[in-house]
Design an enzyme around this catalytic site. Sequence first.
Site, short mmCIF file in Angstrom:
data_model
loop_
_atom_site.label_atom_id
_atom_site.label_comp_id
_atom_site.label_asym_id
_atom_site.label_seq_id
_atom_site.Cartn_x
_atom_site.Cartn_y
_atom_site.Cartn_z
N ASP A 15 0.84 -1.21 0.00
CA ASP A 15 0.00 0.00 0.00
C ASP A 15 0.87 1.25 0.00
O ASP A 15 1.98 1.25 0.53
CB ASP A 15 -0.89 -0.03 1.25
N GLY A 16 0.33 2.33 -0.57
CA GLY A 16 1.01 3.63 -0.47
C GLY A 16 1.63 4.14 -1.75
O GLY A 16 2.31 5.17 -1.74
N GLY A 18 0.07 5.52 -4.27
CA GLY A 18 -0.57 6.80 -4.60
C GLY A 18 0.04 7.93 -3.76
O GLY A 18 0.38 8.99 -4.28
N ARG A 19 0.20 7.66 -2.46
CA ARG A 19 0.75 8.70 -1.57
C ARG A 19 2.21 9.01 -1.92
O ARG A 19 2.63 10.16 -1.87
CB ARG A 19 0.64 8.25 -0.10
N ARG A 28 -0.53 9.20 -10.07
CA ARG A 28 -0.58 7.96 -9.28
C ARG A 28 0.10 6.80 -10.00
O ARG A 28 0.75 5.96 -9.38
CB ARG A 28 -2.05 7.59 -8.99
N HIS A 32 2.68 3.56 -8.95
CA HIS A 32 2.53 2.13 -9.22
C HIS A 32 3.77 1.59 -9.96
O HIS A 32 4.21 0.47 -9.73
CB HIS A 32 1.27 1.86 -10.05
N TRP A 64 -11.17 -2.11 -9.48
CA TRP A 64 -11.81 -1.70 -10.76
C TRP A 64 -12.55 -0.39 -10.59
O TRP A 64 -12.85 0.28 -11.58
CB TRP A 64 -12.79 -2.78 -11.23
N ARG A 66 -11.45 2.30 -9.39
CA ARG A 66 -10.57 3.46 -9.55
C ARG A 66 -10.79 4.09 -10.93
O ARG A 66 -11.45 3.50 -11.79
CB ARG A 66 -9.12 3.05 -9.36
N LEU A 126 11.89 -19.75 -4.59
CA LEU A 126 10.75 -19.02 -4.01
C LEU A 126 9.48 -19.21 -4.86
O LEU A 126 9.53 -19.17 -6.08
CB LEU A 126 11.09 -17.52 -3.98
N ARG A 192 -5.75 -2.22 8.24
CA ARG A 192 -6.89 -2.99 7.70
C ARG A 192 -6.39 -4.21 6.96
O ARG A 192 -5.28 -4.24 6.44
CB ARG A 192 -7.65 -2.14 6.66
N GLU A 205 0.75 -13.48 11.99
CA GLU A 205 1.23 -12.32 12.73
C GLU A 205 1.20 -11.13 11.77
O GLU A 205 1.63 -11.25 10.62
CB GLU A 205 2.67 -12.55 13.22
C1 FPP Z 1 -1.84 0.27 -3.40
O1 FPP Z 1 -1.41 1.60 -3.40
C2 FPP Z 1 -1.31 -0.42 -4.55
C3 FPP Z 1 -2.04 -0.96 -5.56
C4 FPP Z 1 -3.50 -0.89 -5.66
C5 FPP Z 1 -1.40 -1.64 -6.68
C6 FPP Z 1 -0.17 -2.39 -6.29
C7 FPP Z 1 0.43 -2.91 -7.48
C8 FPP Z 1 1.75 -2.98 -7.71
C9 FPP Z 1 2.81 -2.53 -6.80
C10 FPP Z 1 2.17 -3.62 -8.95
C11 FPP Z 1 2.42 -5.06 -8.75
C12 FPP Z 1 2.74 -5.61 -10.02
C13 FPP Z 1 3.16 -6.86 -10.29
C14 FPP Z 1 3.55 -7.15 -11.68
C15 FPP Z 1 3.25 -7.92 -9.28
P1 FPP Z 1 -2.50 2.75 -3.44
O2 FPP Z 1 -2.66 3.17 -4.85
O3 FPP Z 1 -3.75 2.28 -2.79
O4 FPP Z 1 -1.79 3.85 -2.60
P2 FPP Z 1 -2.50 4.99 -1.72
O5 FPP Z 1 -3.22 4.26 -0.61
O6 FPP Z 1 -1.34 5.78 -1.24
O7 FPP Z 1 -3.41 5.74 -2.64
#
Ligand code: FPP
Length: 238
Positions: A15-16, A18-19, A28, A32, A64, A66, A126, A192, A205
């Site tokens: 997560d994060g 976007g921020r 944004r 990603h 979806w 978004r 892995l 969450r 954990e």
């Molecule tokens: C959450 O950040 C992140 C996502 C919804 C997408 C995560 C996807 C990737 C890191 C790409 C993974 C790709 C592969 C090929 C495995 P957010 O946009 O919700 O951030 P925010 O909470 O700061 O807005």
Amino acid sequence: MNDLHIPESVAIIMDGNGRWAKKRGLPRTMGHKEGCKAIEALVPEAGKLGIKYLTVYAFSTENWKRSEEEVTGLMNLFRYYAMRLLKNARENNVRIRMIGDRSRFPKDIIDSINKLEEETRDNTGLNFVVAANYGGRDEIRRAAMKYRDEVLRAKELGTDISELSEADFAKYLDTAEVPDPDLLIRTSGELRLSNFLIWQCAYSEIVITDTLWPDFNKDELVKCIEEYNKRNRRFGGV
Ligand code: FPP
């Protein structure tokens, strides 16, 4: 660090992004993109640490909702990173699996998911498990439908499978071949589960870090494992 107990199965809510982008005045999608680079760099490191299963939340059934621009940006990143992931997996003996309902993705993405799985099937390092169009409730719903189909088939054959243990039911989940996470990490400070592995994380954990996902790296992962090592897992016992 030398006597750290390394969890067999680790899951991450990345997560994060976007921020991370917002802080830099970037769109944004750039967040990603950096998030993809972070996971690409982490996969070989997780293998070297001795983790056997790494499951990451790449795209949820809710994502979806978004903006069209962000969803299209994520699809294009999947297209680009699918190829890089295959190269990365070959070089590092990584087996890739996808969980979630892939049928909703465009055909070319479904084809590359199938290719990633097939071409890495014999790798013994892995297990990198990517949750895409994944939702824990949706997974349980689909598992229940698979079970129903099996009961109906059994009935046609004149047999019955009415007893169902928890372990039996788990075989219908997308994660049938993946051990439940010992450790669940969530970046960027939110407390969450967000519909991620809700069945499988019953006894995991949970470690939350304030680091935004694009800044997460091997050192951060080791810190989370150190925190995990301080916990006393009792699985409901005393
Ligand atoms: C959450 O950040 C992140 C996502 C919804 C997408 C995560 C996807 C990737 C890191 C790409 C993974 C790709 C592969 C090929 C495995 P957010 O946009 O919700 O951030 P925010 O909470 O700061 O807005």
